[in-house]
Design a protein around this motif. Structure first.
Motif, mmCIF file in Angstrom:
data_model
loop_
_atom_site.group_PDB
_atom_site.id
_atom_site.type_symbol
_atom_site.label_atom_id
_atom_site.label_comp_id
_atom_site.label_asym_id
_atom_site.label_seq_id
_atom_site.Cartn_x
_atom_site.Cartn_y
_atom_site.Cartn_z
ATOM 1 N N ALA A 1 -7.798 2.475 5.060
ATOM 2 C CA ALA A 1 -7.229 1.732 3.934
ATOM 3 C C ALA A 1 -6.283 0.648 4.433
ATOM 4 O O ALA A 1 -6.226 -0.453 3.886
ATOM 5 C CB ALA A 1 -6.497 2.684 3.006
ATOM 6 N N LEU B 1 -2.182 8.729 4.159
ATOM 7 C CA LEU B 1 -2.971 7.512 3.941
ATOM 8 C C LEU B 1 -4.104 7.485 4.945
ATOM 9 O O LEU B 1 -3.919 7.751 6.133
ATOM 10 C CB LEU B 1 -2.057 6.307 4.158
ATOM 11 N N GLN C 1 -5.710 6.024 -3.701
ATOM 12 C CA GLN C 1 -5.340 5.433 -2.416
ATOM 13 C C GLN C 1 -4.837 6.480 -1.425
ATOM 14 O O GLN C 1 -4.654 6.183 -0.262
ATOM 15 C CB GLN C 1 -4.284 4.337 -2.592
ATOM 16 N N TYR C 2 -4.557 7.642 -1.918
ATOM 17 C CA TYR C 2 -4.029 8.644 -0.998
ATOM 18 C C TYR C 2 -5.167 9.453 -0.413
ATOM 19 O O TYR C 2 -6.189 9.673 -1.023
ATOM 20 C CB TYR C 2 -3.068 9.587 -1.713
ATOM 21 N N LEU D 1 0.826 -1.202 0.000
ATOM 22 C CA LEU D 1 0.000 0.000 0.000
ATOM 23 C C LEU D 1 0.864 1.258 0.000
ATOM 24 O O LEU D 1 0.660 2.187 -0.787
ATOM 25 C CB LEU D 1 -0.891 -0.024 1.252
#
Lengths: 125, 561
Positions: B193, B189, B111-112, B73
């Motif tokens: 997640a 992050l 994803q950020y 990740l």
């Protein structure tokens, strides 16, 4: 010299019976012989002897039982009974004494003269 | 017909044999079984240890898998940040252009939580998520670390200055042409997640994952628990170990929920400075269930094998013991029968022979002729001898325990003198001279007169028998060191050296003795030894073949006891 007393010899071995008969008659005693306990008791009841020389290992009843009977019977209660055995087991000696035997002789360790002497001594008493 | 009882301690032989055999057999079984046992136990133990190690290894492996999900990740963070740190817009600190760029990047990647850039003072001049108010990141771990190390750094648990959301950030320095740090870029992050991807690791049921930053603050938890994220782990030794210099490891502990767990931890991103850790807790019970099952199986197997071995050994033992016991019983029965036979059956006819001969020799019923008397006398001697033999035999069979022993003070000199008298006839026949030295004043010894007589007679008769004609036999009695010592010496055939140790064994007759005189049971010395020892004395001899023998007997004084 011993008075003409009568002894009853209870012994199942023929040779020994013969020896004893010859030995005792040689001292002037009258000898009656019995081969078994039953014969001994019958003879003793009929004519109580002055002494009984009683082998332990005889046919029914055995020496000890004969001794018991002799002591139980009024006619023979006071007759001296000398027990006679090849063996010298302490327990046999004790039992004999308890049942009222007068003496205990070990055949295999005595000469016939000794036997005669011991019996004679008791008869003299 | 009455049967004579015998005096033997019936149980003695049996009991002694029983304990001897049992003991030997037990030792044998132990010798065989113990090494086998040791081997098996060692094997089980090794297996157990190996299985345990395997479990730990597996735990570590799974943990690394979890760590990898995390680093997968965050893996993209570093190249991204390195790239954006070089952007002109960033280096020029062009806030507007930079933000637009970052916003675009954010939209694409998904994803950020945020991507941004800050000055050397920590002021946010660029942010993918639009700034609603000025923000400063000084104090945030990622910023401090990045500025301090000048390297890609992970942050700690934080509440984003821009987003206001609980997040985790990585930072990278912005360098000018000279290589001086002018600021930093960062990417954040969403903690959610992190939690999300842990599930993909394929962990066994009951497993718990805590992801912590370098301070020990929980940044992610799987399965998710309300309120746990943002809390710090207790300051315990295991926690300190985790947050220490080690990059990975295992330990066992009871979790906050009370479940005993095997924990394994690993760094998420070894490349990052101050990388967070994942601590994976496996349910110990489940994990070790299989191990326990294997161990239980092994132990039960061992127990079963043990039982079988013991049963077999026991059965075998019983066989050996029973057979031995039965053999012993047979021997004992034969022995008893023999004694009974010898005692009673033999003695009666022997006695009648002796008596009849005695009567004959006594002239009853009538005297014998001299010739007849001589024959009768000879017969009587044989009969007497027979009687003695039987007596000795029975005595020996009873182990010397048959005779009643009446010990008391005995005048040894008197007994010896009497015996010498008794053997005069035999001595005369062989023209052997008996020299007796029996001093006066020897104190009484503790002995049985009858048995003593037997012993002395035996020694003297032996001396006479094995002496040549015209020889001398010396008999001495002396007081020596508070013991009375009798010595019977002869100048006879002696005892061969290599046969000397057998002399006191029953039925033993030395080879040269047998040659000289065929008959004899070899019981005399054996019985003598039995009798002497029963009376508390000692017996011995010195002998030289062809020269002669001296037998000695020592008795304690009566008053010493």
């Amino acid at each position: 010299m011993i008075d003409k007393k009568r002894i009853l010899v209870v012994e199942d071995n023929a040779s020994l019976r013969l020896s004893l008969k010859v030995a005792f008659e040689g001292t002037g005693l009258e000898v009656e012989l019995a081969e078994s306990g039953k014969e001994a008791l019958d003879l003793a009841a009929a004519r109580p002897p002055d002494l009984v020389l009683l082998d332990l290992f005889i046919p029914e009843p055995d020496g000890f039982r004969v001794l018991e009977h002799l002591r139980a019977d009024g006619r023979t209660r006071d007759v001296p009974v000398v027990i006679f055995s090849v063996l010298s087991q302490p327990e046999d000696r004790t039992k004999a004494k308890m049942l009222g035997a007068t003496d205990y002789l070990v055949k295999s360790e005595m000469s016939v003269a000794d036997v005669v002497e011991r019996v004679g001594a008791i008869l003299r008493k | 017909m009455g049967r004579p009882r015998n005096n033997l301690a019936k149980g003695t032989v049996r009991a002694r044999a029983r304990s001897g055999i049992r003991a030997k057999a037990s030792v044998l079984v132990l010798l065989i079984v113990l090494p086998l046992y040791a081997l098996i136990v060692l094997n089980i133990r090794n297996e157990y240890v190996q299985d345990r190690e395997d479990i730990f290894a597996e735990a570590s492996r799974l943990t690394r898998v979890v760590a990898k999900t995390q680093s997968d990740l965050t893996g993209s963070f570093q190249p991204l940040l390195v790239a954006v740190s070089r952007l002109e817009e960033v280096r020029a600190a062009d806030g507007a252009a930079c933000s637009a760029l970052f916003a675009d990047l954010l939209k694409r990647s998904g994803q950020y939580l945020n991507i941004g850039a800050v000055t050397a003072d920590g002021d946010v001049f660029c942010s993918a998520v639009p700034l609603t108010h000025p923000a400063n990141v000084s104090g945030l771990a990622w910023f401090e670390r990045t500025m301090a190390t000048g390297r890609f750094s992970a942050g700690d648990f934080e509440v984003g200055k821009v987003t206001g959301v609980r997040s985790f950030s990585f930072g990278y320095p912005v360098l000018d042409d000279d290589g001086t740090v002018t600021g930093a870029v960062y990417a954040s992050l969403d903690l959610g997640a992190l939690e999300g991807v842990i599930g993909s690791a394929g962990l066994p049921a009951g497993t718990v994952v805590n992801e912590v930053d370098r301070n020990g603050t929980i940044i992610a938890r799987y399965p998710a628990i309300e309120g746990l994220v943002g809390k710090r782990l207790p300051d315990e030794p295991v926690v300190r170990d985790v947050l220490g210099p080690l990059k990975e490891g295992t330990f066992t502990a009871t979790g906050l929920d009370g479940v005993a767990r095997l924990y394994a931890f690993a760094q998420v991103d070894p490349a990052a400075d101050s990388s967070p850790y994942v601590i994976v807790g496996f349910d110990r019970t489940m994990l070790f269930q299989q191990l326990r099952r294997t161990l239980t199986f092994n132990i039960l197997g061992l127990a079963a094998v043990t039982l079988i071995v013991l049963l077999m050994a026991y059965e075998g033992l019983k066989e050996v013991v029973i057979r031995r016991m039965e053999a012993l019983e047979d021997v004992e029965r034969l022995r008893n029968e023999f004694i009974s036979l010898a005692s009673h059956q033999l003695r009666t006819p022997i006695t009648s022979v002796r008596w009849l001969l005695e009567l004959l020799l006594g002239g009853k019923p009538s005297p014998l002729t001299p010739e007849q008397a001589e024959l009768a006398a000879e017969a009587k001697r044989s009969a007497d001898r027979l009687a003695r033999l039987v007596k000795d035999l029975v005595e020996v069979e009873k182990g010397g325990l048959g005779a009643d022993v009446a010990t008391g003070p005995v005048d040894a000199a008197a007994v010896v003198a009497s015996v010498i008298e008794g053997t005069r006839a035999v001595a005369l026949k062989k023209k052997v001279d008996i020299e007796a030295a029996l001093p006066e004043g020897i104190p009484p010894i503790k002995a049985d007169a009858v048995l003593l007589r037997e012993v002395v007679e035996n020694l003297l008769v032996n001396a006479l028998q094995y002496s040549p004609m015209h020889a001398t036999v010396k008999v001495t009695l002396a007081l020596r060191r508070r013991k009375v010592r009798l010595e019977v010496s002869d100048g006879g055939i002696g005892i061969p050296l290599r046969e000397q140790r057998h002399v006191f064994e029953r039925f033993y007759r030395a080879s040269n003795a047998r040659e000289l005189k065929g008959e004899g049971l070899g019981l005399g010395l054996h019985l003598s030894k039995l009798f002497v020892e029963r009376m508390g004395g000692m017996i011995g001899f010195v002998s030289k073949e062809g020269t002669g023998t001296t037998f000695w007997v020592e008795f304690p004084l009566a008053k010493d006891l």
